[in-house]
Write a protein that holds these residues in place. Structure first.
Motif, PDB file in Angstrom:
ATOM      1  N   ALA A  40       3.148 -30.699 -41.830  1.00 25.67           N
ATOM      2  CA  ALA A  40       3.231 -31.278 -40.488  1.00 25.67           C
ATOM      3  C   ALA A  40       4.636 -31.132 -39.917  1.00 25.67           C
ATOM      4  O   ALA A  40       4.816 -30.764 -38.748  1.00 25.67           O
ATOM      5  CB  ALA A  40       2.823 -32.750 -40.527  1.00 25.67           C
ATOM      6  N   HIS A  44       5.650 -28.786 -36.688  1.00 22.18           N
ATOM      7  CA  HIS A  44       6.287 -29.382 -35.508  1.00 22.18           C
ATOM      8  C   HIS A  44       7.581 -28.647 -35.161  1.00 22.18           C
ATOM      9  O   HIS A  44       7.854 -28.369 -33.989  1.00 22.18           O
ATOM     10  CB  HIS A  44       6.582 -30.863 -35.760  1.00 22.18           C
ATOM     11  N   SER A  48       8.206 -26.509 -31.778  1.00 20.81           N
ATOM     12  CA  SER A  48       9.324 -26.922 -30.934  1.00 20.81           C
ATOM     13  C   SER A  48      10.289 -25.764 -30.698  1.00 20.81           C
ATOM     14  O   SER A  48      10.892 -25.652 -29.621  1.00 20.81           O
ATOM     15  CB  SER A  48      10.073 -28.099 -31.581  1.00 20.81           C
ATOM     16  N   LEU A 169      11.205 -31.129 -29.618  1.00 21.64           N
ATOM     17  CA  LEU A 169      11.552 -31.608 -30.948  1.00 21.64           C
ATOM     18  C   LEU A 169      11.737 -33.116 -30.987  1.00 21.64           C
ATOM     19  O   LEU A 169      11.520 -33.749 -32.028  1.00 21.64           O
ATOM     20  CB  LEU A 169      12.829 -30.914 -31.430  1.00 21.64           C
ATOM     21  N   LEU A 172       9.690 -36.273 -32.642  1.00 22.43           N
ATOM     22  CA  LEU A 172       9.910 -36.864 -33.963  1.00 22.43           C
ATOM     23  C   LEU A 172      11.235 -37.611 -34.067  1.00 22.43           C
ATOM     24  O   LEU A 172      11.570 -38.114 -35.138  1.00 22.43           O
ATOM     25  CB  LEU A 172       9.880 -35.763 -35.033  1.00 22.43           C
ATOM     26  N   ILE A 208      -0.271 -32.751 -33.767  1.00 20.40           N
ATOM     27  CA  ILE A 208       1.091 -32.202 -33.718  1.00 20.40           C
ATOM     28  C   ILE A 208       1.314 -31.463 -32.410  1.00 20.40           C
ATOM     29  O   ILE A 208       2.340 -31.647 -31.739  1.00 20.40           O
ATOM     30  CB  ILE A 208       1.324 -31.264 -34.917  1.00 20.40           C
ATOM     31  N   TRP A 209       0.343 -30.612 -32.025  1.00 23.32           N
ATOM     32  CA  TRP A 209       0.516 -29.844 -30.795  1.00 23.32           C
ATOM     33  C   TRP A 209       0.606 -30.752 -29.568  1.00 23.32           C
ATOM     34  O   TRP A 209       1.439 -30.539 -28.690  1.00 23.32           O
ATOM     35  CB  TRP A 209      -0.611 -28.843 -30.613  1.00 23.32           C
ATOM     36  N   ALA A 211       1.661 -33.819 -29.413  1.00 15.92           N
ATOM     37  CA  ALA A 211       2.959 -34.497 -29.412  1.00 15.92           C
ATOM     38  C   ALA A 211       4.054 -33.571 -28.895  1.00 15.92           C
ATOM     39  O   ALA A 211       4.922 -33.978 -28.114  1.00 15.92           O
ATOM     40  CB  ALA A 211       3.292 -34.990 -30.822  1.00 15.92           C
ATOM     41  N   VAL A 212       4.011 -32.314 -29.326  1.00 16.65           N
ATOM     42  CA  VAL A 212       4.992 -31.329 -28.854  1.00 16.65           C
ATOM     43  C   VAL A 212       4.821 -31.092 -27.357  1.00 16.65           C
ATOM     44  O   VAL A 212       5.796 -31.080 -26.595  1.00 16.65           O
ATOM     45  CB  VAL A 212       4.836 -30.002 -29.635  1.00 16.65           C
ATOM     46  N   CYS A 216       7.546 -31.563 -24.203  1.00 14.92           N
ATOM     47  CA  CYS A 216       8.140 -30.233 -24.030  1.00 14.92           C
ATOM     48  C   CYS A 216       8.969 -30.087 -22.758  1.00 14.92           C
ATOM     49  O   CYS A 216       9.847 -29.230 -22.678  1.00 14.92           O
ATOM     50  CB  CYS A 216       7.062 -29.157 -24.079  1.00 14.92           C
TER      51      CYS A 216
END
Length: 265
Positions: A40, A44, A48, A169, A172, A208-209, A211-212, A216
């Motif tokens: 994960a 990420h 990113s 990024l 996180l 994950i995608w 969240a990115v 972004c």
């Protein structure tokens, strides 16, 4: 006759069966306690890095600047500092927590690997969506509570709001407790739904995608929130970072609309 049987069997084989067979063949590696957290984290960072590349190309590519929602992009130096902060927090907190949860789930994982058949694509998508909805619901409750309590906000969440203009990024870039709790919540969501391991992996990748994409800083016409209006996307989440209050759900809009906490940029 035998050819007909083989053909019929292959027609009834789920589309995701080769994926599931591959996962079962590498079950030993997947069962490693730190496997999920390491994959994960790596996914990420790689995703990113794609947006970092867009930031670097922006000055020479007007079409990229057109979709950027705020001014100056993140510098490589600031990006690397963010990566360093996240890395040591993962090493000190997230990886140990993931290891503990991994050992606790050993028996459950062994039982899941006994399943011979993969889910159909429809079942996998429905289970993945169910996990997203469960995750989104409990994230909204926790996020709302933390923002409404000054002490909790300062201790656990303020570090995530240092940047008013998000970059991929920094999804996180949170406190260690918050990072670990998000990891636990994602794993707990799959347990609540009781989904197939293939659906579980799809959920984690999509999580994950999203969240990115939320962080972004770009509003591309092909972004998921443009295709499915039920998603908030980067504009929805950037408004949260700029105003600090409102838009508490990570992905969907419905809870913020229901509770009157939805805001626009």
């Amino acid at each position: 006759m035998s050819d007909g049987v083989v053909s019929l069997t292959s027609c009834n084989t789920p589309l995701l069966q080769p994926v599931w067979d591959g996962i079962r063949e590498h079950a030993g590696a997947r069962a490693a306690p730190l496997w999920g957290a390491c994959v994960a984290f790596s996914a990420h960072v790689l995703l990113s890095a794609l947006f970092l590349g867009l930031d670097a190309l922006g000055p020479r590519a007007p079409w990229i600047r057109r979709y950027r929602m705020h001014g100056k992009p993140i510098s490589l130096r600031a990006w690397l500092r963010c990566l360093a902060r996240i890395s040591w927090k993962y090493a000190l907190c997230v990886l140990p927590v993931s290891a503990c949860m991994g050992y606790a789930q050993t028996r459950r994982s062994a039982a899941q690997r006994e399943r011979a058949a993969a889910p159909s694509l429809l079942v996998a998508c429905s289970e993945c969506l169910s996990c997203l909805l469960v995750f989104d619901t409990f994230f909204f409750v926790v996020h709302y509570t933390v923002h409404r309590n000054p002490w909790l906000f300062k201790i656990f969440h303020q570090s995530h709001h240092v940047n008013t203009h998000p970059f991929a990024l920094m999804a996180l870039d949170s406190s260690m407790v918050e990072l670990a709790s998000q990891q636990v919540l994602a794993m707990w969501s799959t347990m609540v739904v009781g989904c197939h391991p293939v659906s579980e992996i799809l959920f984690h990748l999509l999580n994950i995608w999203l969240a990115v994409e939320d962080h972004c800083g770009y509003d591309f016409p092909w972004a998921l929130h443009r295709i499915l209006p039920c998603f908030g996307g980067a504009p929805f989440h950037q408004a949260h970072h700029q105003r600090v209050t409102g838009n508490y759900a990570p992905y969907f809009k419905h809870w913020d609309l229901i509770f009157g906490t939805a805001i626009n940029m």
